[in-house]
Scaffold this active site. Structure first.
Site, PDB file in Angstrom:
ATOM      1  N   CYS A 113       9.551 -22.260  44.431  1.00 43.45           N
ATOM      2  CA  CYS A 113       9.807 -22.186  45.871  1.00 43.45           C
ATOM      3  C   CYS A 113      11.052 -22.948  46.297  1.00 43.45           C
ATOM      4  O   CYS A 113      11.616 -22.681  47.360  1.00 43.45           O
ATOM      5  CB  CYS A 113       8.592 -22.688  46.646  1.00 43.45           C
ATOM      6  N   HIS A 250      11.325 -23.824  53.884  1.00 44.09           N
ATOM      7  CA  HIS A 250      10.534 -22.953  53.022  1.00 44.09           C
ATOM      8  C   HIS A 250       9.267 -22.582  53.770  1.00 44.09           C
ATOM      9  O   HIS A 250       8.582 -23.438  54.333  1.00 44.09           O
ATOM     10  CB  HIS A 250      10.204 -23.678  51.715  1.00 44.09           C
ATOM     11  N   ASN A 280       4.282 -16.700  51.933  1.00 42.55           N
ATOM     12  CA  ASN A 280       5.134 -17.509  51.067  1.00 42.55           C
ATOM     13  C   ASN A 280       5.816 -16.580  50.061  1.00 42.55           C
ATOM     14  O   ASN A 280       5.174 -16.064  49.150  1.00 42.55           O
ATOM     15  CB  ASN A 280       4.277 -18.556  50.341  1.00 42.55           C
TER      16      ASN A 280
END
Length: 323
Positions: A113, A250, A280
């Site tokens: 990520c 993020h 996500n």
């Protein structure tokens, strides 16, 4: 005068298939209320059968080049952040290179990520040091291919997509008023390796495996580590949180994003949020959010943008960019 890298344009791509929380209620023991309350996610895009990470990356990159007004042949450095490459090797970035007619070199990097911040940092250093003149930085994932669709704690969280930016070296004054990347700050802690991982791989099981996560521990680490790396970025540039025009975080969990914004005393109006519609998307989440905010006019020339992310490894980082 110093060499810096500035952003010329950005582009995004999302698969057409949208999976809502109500759709997931039919597959696993979960509910829209449970997912929204804990994560803020309401839907996510899922790649179609046969739709590969390279397909998403090429589409986003093409749009970024169009937005920047430069041809693919002018790109001499491609850095693709992904956890879901088309093949174990060669790098998926080389597929993008071939599709765009780019020269120079192309490579993948893997920081889950935090991948896009890592990729931007790598490209920024190549550009500052004169090893490249114009770079394409991409975050692209078909993360749904790593999910165990019977595991309700993970399958509700992730989605697929891609975002890209075009970066170019230029000579600047060397202070915080410069356009482009002011600084990047990267960290990792391998002692936390088992908090978020995939239980498979070429040299361990010979299989792809599925995502496994200790969610509460990740949450605990996220706000503290992200707060620290944000402060590191501000201090390095002699800036305060009040100087930030936009935080593009993020997009993992709405509660993490809100917690960090509160800690920084940033108003919600200064935070770009897409987690509700994208979920996500790992390395793609920051460029997807960035591209959306640029396209709708929120982010304007001269705005100071803070990007931050944390992912498996653990890896985390931040970047300050003057648009």
């Amino acid at each position: 005068m110093v060499m810096r890298s500035r952003v010329l344009g950005c582009g995004i791509f999302l698969p057409s298939n949208v999976v809502t929380n109500q759709d997931l209620e039919q597959r696993v023991d979960t509910s829209d209320e449970w997912i929204v309350q804990r994560t803020g996610i309401r839907s996510r895009h899922i790649a179609a059968e046969g739709e590969k990470t390279s397909d998403l990356a090429i589409a986003a990159a093409t749009r970024a080049l169009e937005h920047a007004g430069v041809p693919g042949s002018s790109i001499d450095c491609i850095i693709l952040a992904t956890t879901t490459p088309d093949n174990t090797f060669p790098a998926t970035a080389t597929k993008v290179q071939a599709a765009l007619g780019a020269a120079g070199f192309a490579m993948d990097i893997q920081a889950v990520c935090a991948g896009f911040v890592y990729a931007m940092s790598v490209a920024d250093n190549f550009l500052r040091n004169g090893q490249a003149r114009r770079a394409l930085v991409i975050g692209a994932e078909t993360f749904s291919r790593l999910l165990d669709w019977n595991d309700r704690t993970t399958c509700v969280l992730f989605g697929d997509g891609a975002g890209a930016i075009v970066m170019e070296a230029y000579e600047a004054k060397g202070d915080s008023s410069d356009r482009g990347v002011l600084s990047t700050h990267l960290h990792s802690d391998g002692n936390q390796y088992d908090l978020l991982y995939v239980d498979g791989g070429a040299s361990s099981t010979g299989t792809i495996g599925h995502v496994r996560m200790h969610g509460q521990e990740i949450f605990r680490h996220a706000v503290s580590k992200l707060s620290a790396v944000v402060e590191e970025a501000l201090a390095a540039n002699g800036l305060e949180s009040t100087d930030i025009d936009w935080m593009v975080p993020h997009q993992a969990n709405r509660r993490i994003i809100d917690g960090l914004a509160r800690k920084m005393k940033l108003s919600p109006e200064k935070v770009v949020l897409t987690v509700d519609r994208h979920g996500n998307t790992s390395a793609a989440s920051i460029p997807l959010a960035l591209g959306e905010a640029v396209a709708d006019g929120r982010i304007k020339r001269g705005d100071l943008i803070l990007m931050e992310a944390i992912g498996g490894g653990l890896t985390w980082g931040s970047a300050l960019v003057r648009w």
